[in-house]
Design an enzyme around this catalytic site. Structure first.
Site, PDB file in Angstrom:
ATOM      1  N   GLU B  60       9.511  64.393  43.065  1.00 11.56           N
ATOM      2  CA  GLU B  60      10.666  65.173  41.439  1.00 11.56           C
ATOM      3  C   GLU B  60       9.474  65.875  40.440  1.00 11.56           C
ATOM      4  O   GLU B  60       8.967  64.635  39.976  1.00 11.56           O
ATOM      5  CB  GLU B  60      11.125  64.627  41.453  1.00 11.56           C
ATOM      6  CG  GLU B  60      12.248  63.696  42.752  1.00 11.56           C
ATOM      7  CD  GLU B  60      12.895  64.752  42.836  1.00 11.56           C
ATOM      8  OE1 GLU B  60      13.820  66.097  42.092  1.00 11.56           O
ATOM      9  OE2 GLU B  60      14.333  64.922  43.972  1.00 11.56           O
ATOM     10  N   CYS B  95      12.233  66.859  32.599  1.00  7.37           N
ATOM     11  CA  CYS B  95      12.250  68.081  33.826  1.00  7.37           C
ATOM     12  C   CYS B  95      12.804  69.410  33.538  1.00  7.37           C
ATOM     13  O   CYS B  95      12.663  70.630  34.351  1.00  7.37           O
ATOM     14  CB  CYS B  95      11.686  67.815  34.677  1.00  7.37           C
ATOM     15  SG  CYS B  95      13.212  66.489  35.484  1.00  7.37           S
TER      16      CYS B  95
END
Lengths: 356, 325
Positions: B60, B95
């Site tokens: 990720e 993010c």
């Protein structure tokens, strides 16, 4: 390839150089029938593969050995390219005592088919070795001998239905097993070979030493060790003490044994009362686990392997809940807490200003 | 989890088949404080280390999450939602925070005004006094963000904010207008409270495609045709139309990146699957054994197999009769 193309990808296929005739056939036929601007075949060996790996791919699907798999995955890591690894392993075949004569014949045929009819054992799915109760071993081995003769005749080197060893390197690797005295003494059937024809006879070994190379490396050839156990249930611990294989095969009518093997062992796949054939069913994912690889293929699993599932959330601009936005205060926090705990009663009280 | 039965076909008839999910074993979860800067670099190191053991990985990572804003939208709600996703999420240090905005040149002033008004409403006239604005996580990230602001290429592009306090590690919500595409702020993942606005709406899709695939892409529009075009043309981990960040909360959606923003997905059942191996299990009995499967492979057997595979039933009948006689 079908999955990759169906999912909308451009594809470069690099067939194995170890089977040059097949590689050449693919390189000839694919450009003839498929769109050459997006589907290409690149033939070659290590040098060509290394060059290909220098480029950034969006996905790499590799089938081969763990040793090469590590090289491929390390190269992929430089570009953060996701990979699927279809590796090998020693596929054990557990054979419970099959007392019914007809079923024994079918068992022997299916094992022989999986081992010697499938590229003469040179397939990742081939049964690598058998695990049998010591009392039943002789019966099974006799049944296998009869089946080999029915399939390939008295002299299999004259049969048109048995593959040769793919190249000299692999032949010498297998010959080395047969020349090792500790392994050679366990041969109970077969064992003949002809280097000029790259031919090795279907061979059965009984209890070669567990520390020998033939019991630690993937055989990938026509040699079939039969390991005897005091009780067939010991096969579960035997398998679990070794790296996870691509396939486990089990021949048994015992429901408990079937359940135990299915739940207590881990492998890419498990087939009960047959070998190889789970490969043909595309509703089942085909892939390894642990040292036999990761990722899945066949049918829709191939499509998914070559796709990115993009999650999309659609919202309207109305309504907009203001308690989401700063400035955050105790009231908003209390509201959110009540909401997340499905505490609708307190939620209403808060909203009506009857609770702080 | 209970095994999932699957259908079988004629090649394995008679049999039954199921998929049994198994745990992979011991899983290592490397949790960043909230995804470190240069996560692509760390991702490569992790994957290379995993390659030595052929360990499957889910990565990720990050990326520059674009927000495309078209003039058909309700300005107030749009501004609120962009701010919530950007400065409301760890002051841009997430993010999935919007990284930069692309909008129409003529619409930009209205959007900027709406953002300014709402920023003041949310964080007050002096954001350094607001308790709702996160600090920058540490000094090295503070220095990194300062470097983006001090880049000579953007020296005259800051139109709001820009204040910083090194002692308290705080940077105020900052807007920039039309930073050049080759400036540091437009080539690196910002991961902080700086929001560039690019007025290149006509080339919005090209701009986004010229950068590495992001973890998330956001679109604000009421134009359905444009919405369909953007959803089909932009590749990103996930997308949200008319909001930011909130797709994280829907556990029916797979959350994960693509390309430089990562590989694999999780949340909800996707997490379960990420950490499982789907073992294929085929059960057969001893009946229903086809002769054609076994050697010796006579011409007749080959003919029968060919007919079965091509569905040539007439040919099959002829071959069978020929075989029996």
């Amino acid at each position: 390839m079908i999955g990759a193309i169906a999912a909308g990808n451009a594809v470069v296929l690099k067939p194995s150089e170890i089977a040059p005739a097949t590689s050449k056939l693919l390189a000839t036929l694919i450009p003839r029938y498929l769109d050459n601007s997006v589907i290409k075949v690149v033939e070659g060996g290590i040098a060509e593969s290394t060059q290909l790996l220098e480029h950034k791919w969006d996905k790499i699907f590799f089938t081969g050995s763990a040793r090469v798999g590590k090289i491929i995955m390390s190269a992929a890591a430089k570009h953060l390219t996701p990979v699927t690894m279809e590796l090998g392993g020693k596929c054990p075949t557990i054979v419970d005592s099959i007392l019914n004569k007809k079923e024994l014949v079918v068992t022997a045929k299916r094992i022989a088919f999986g081992k010697w009819s499938t590229n003469n054992g040179q397939a990742c799915l081939s049964p690598d070795y058998l695990l049998v109760g010591e009392k039943f071993a002789e019966t099974l081995i006799e049944a296998l001998k009869r089946t080999i003769e029915r399939f390939f005749g008295e002299d299999p080197s004259t049969s048109g239905d048995i593959s040769r060893i793919v190249n000299q390197n692999q032949f010498l690797r297998l010959k080395k097993y047969l020349e090792d005295p500790s392994i050679a003494q366990s041969v109970v059937y077969g064992g003949k070979y002809d280097e000029s024809k790259l031919y090795i006879q279907p061979t059965i070994l009984l209890d070669p030493p567990l520390t020998s190379e033939i019991m630690n490396d993937e055989i990938f050839g026509p040699l079939l060790p039969v390991i005897t156990l005091k009780r067939i249930e010991e096969s579960i611990d035997f398998i679990n003490s070794r790296p996870k294989p691509l396939c486990i095969y089990l021949f048994s009518n015992n429901k408990d044994l079937k359940e135990r093997v299915a739940s207590e062992t881990s492998s890419g796949s498990l087939a009960v009362n047959d070998t190889i054939i789970q490969f043909a069913l595309d509703t089942l994912p085909f892939g390894g686990v642990g040292e036999s690889g990761f990722g899945m293929s066949h049918g829709k699993f191939s499509f998914d392997t070559f796709s990115h599932p993009k999650g999309i959330l659609y919202r309207g601009l109305f309504p907009d809940f203001t308690l989401r936005y700063p400035p955050w205060n105790e009231f908003k926090l209390g509201f959110v807490k009540a909401f997340l705990q499905f505490d609708y009663f307190n939620l209403i009280l808060l909203w009506l200003g009857l609770k702080k | 989890m209970t095994p999932q039965k699957v259908s079988t076909n004629i090649t394995v008839f008679p049999s039954s088949a199921e998929i049994v999910p198994e745990p992979l074993g011991a899983a290592l979860i490397i949790s960043a404080w909230n995804y470190p800067f240069c996560s692509g670099k760390i991702g490569r190191i992790v994957m290379a280390a995993a390659a030595k053991h052929l360990t499957p990985v889910t990565l990720e990572l990050g990326g520059k999450c674009p927000v495309i804003v078209d003039p058909t939208v309700d300005l107030e709600v749009t501004a609120r939602r962009i701010i919530a996703g950007k400065w409301g999420c760890n002051n841009g240090q997430a993010c999935i925070s919007p990284d930069y905005i692309i909008t129409l040149e003529s619409f930009a002033p209205k959007l900027i005004d709406a953002l300014k008004v709402t920023l003041e409403k949310f964080f007050g006239k002096d954001p350094f006094q607001s308790a709702d604005l996160s600090r920058i996580v540490n000094f090295s990230h503070f220095a990194r963000l300062t470097r983006l602001l001090d880049d000579p290429k953007v020296s005259d592009k800051v139109i709001y904010g820009g204040q910083r306090d090194e002692k308290r590690l705080i940077i105020a919500p900052t807007l920039l207008l039309d930073a050049p595409m080759d400036s540091l702020i437009m080539t690196e993942e910002i991961f902080g409270p700086l929001l560039p606005i690019i007025t290149k709406m006509e080339e919005a899709l090209e701009v986004v495609s010229s950068l590495p695939k992001p973890l998330a892409a956001y679109l604000f529009t009421k134009d359905k045709k444009f919405e369909r075009q953007v959803v089909a043309s932009i590749s990103a981990g996930g997308m949200v139309v008319n909001d930011t960040a909130i797709h994280l909360a829907n556990h029916h959606l797979p959350f994960g990146g693509v390309g430089e923003s990562g590989m694999g997905a999780y949340h909800g059942k996707f997490s379960f699957e990420t950490f499982s191996h789907k073992k294929a299990v085929l059960y057969r009995g001893f009946m229903g054994d086809l002769m054609v499967r076994y050697p010796p492979y006579t011409t007749r057997k080959q003919k029968i197999v060919r007919c079965l595979l091509t569905g040539d039933f007439l040919g099959l009948v002829y071959a069978l009769i020929g075989w029996n006689s």
